[in-house]
Write a protein that holds these residues in place. Sequence first.
Motif, short mmCIF file in Angstrom:
data_model
loop_
_atom_site.label_atom_id
_atom_site.label_comp_id
_atom_site.label_asym_id
_atom_site.label_seq_id
_atom_site.Cartn_x
_atom_site.Cartn_y
_atom_site.Cartn_z
N GLU A 182 10.41 4.69 1.71
CA GLU A 182 9.45 5.85 0.60
C GLU A 182 8.52 6.66 1.78
O GLU A 182 8.32 7.89 2.07
N CYS A 183 7.89 5.47 2.32
CA CYS A 183 6.54 6.31 2.57
C CYS A 183 6.12 6.24 3.92
O CYS A 183 4.69 6.38 4.74
N SER A 184 6.88 4.82 4.39
CA SER A 184 6.73 4.38 5.77
C SER A 184 5.19 3.53 6.14
O SER A 184 5.23 3.40 6.79
N CYS A 243 7.70 0.81 4.31
CA CYS A 243 8.62 0.97 3.09
C CYS A 243 10.01 1.91 3.22
O CYS A 243 9.48 3.03 4.31
N ARG A 288 5.72 2.98 -8.12
CA ARG A 288 6.39 3.97 -9.13
C ARG A 288 7.43 4.26 -9.49
O ARG A 288 8.01 4.82 -9.93
N HIS A 289 8.55 3.08 -8.31
CA HIS A 289 9.90 3.79 -8.73
C HIS A 289 10.28 2.56 -9.90
O HIS A 289 11.42 2.99 -10.43
N CYS A 302 5.03 2.47 -3.76
CA CYS A 302 6.13 2.90 -4.02
C CYS A 302 7.06 1.43 -4.85
O CYS A 302 7.51 2.10 -5.49
N ARG A 317 10.33 -1.52 -0.65
CA ARG A 317 8.69 -0.24 -0.98
C ARG A 317 8.04 -1.36 -0.62
O ARG A 317 7.50 -2.95 -0.63
#
Length: 186
Positions: A7-9, A5, A25-26, A22, A18
């Motif tokens: 954003e959070c890997s 991802c 949320r996006h 995520c 993502r």
Amino acid sequence: MSRTCIECSAPISREGYRCRSCAARHRWATNREPERPYRTHEGIRYYLQSDGYYRASRHRGGELQHRAVWRTERGPIPEGWHIHHKDGDPGNNDIANLEALTPLQHLSVEHGDRGPMPDSTRARLSAAKRAWWLGRQSSERVCDECGDAFKTRATRVRFCGPSCNTRYWNRQKRAGAGGAGLGSDG
């Protein structure tokens, strides 16, 4: 091939950039429209109210934006003073449009040179209103809940008492929760 991802890997096992959380949320953050118009001042959102003023949310103290603008530009507001919009537009919070006034000055600006109502005038008007209400003729009405007749001096009364009022609105609430909706004949 394993992807992560952006954003959070976290590892991704599907198409896209993502992970599911995520991506959700996006989508929520980018598609969300503000509930009502707002303006910001020093990083605080001030939301438009029905009376035309901009007010911060309750957890921010509910302060009016024009008072915050005054405090930022001109310093503290004296205790009990009002901040007046010179052009009468409560949405125009430009510092050139604002002035600090005592309550008496503000009253004379808003209501002309009449100033506050003297106590004798207030007492006379109060007595006249009371006499008008007591002299008003009672009219006969029918309760919307129980169908009983009752007399009242009021003009928009629908129920013979608080118990019928409560019973009616509780029934409406149950009908709305069951999917029938308010105002249905079901």
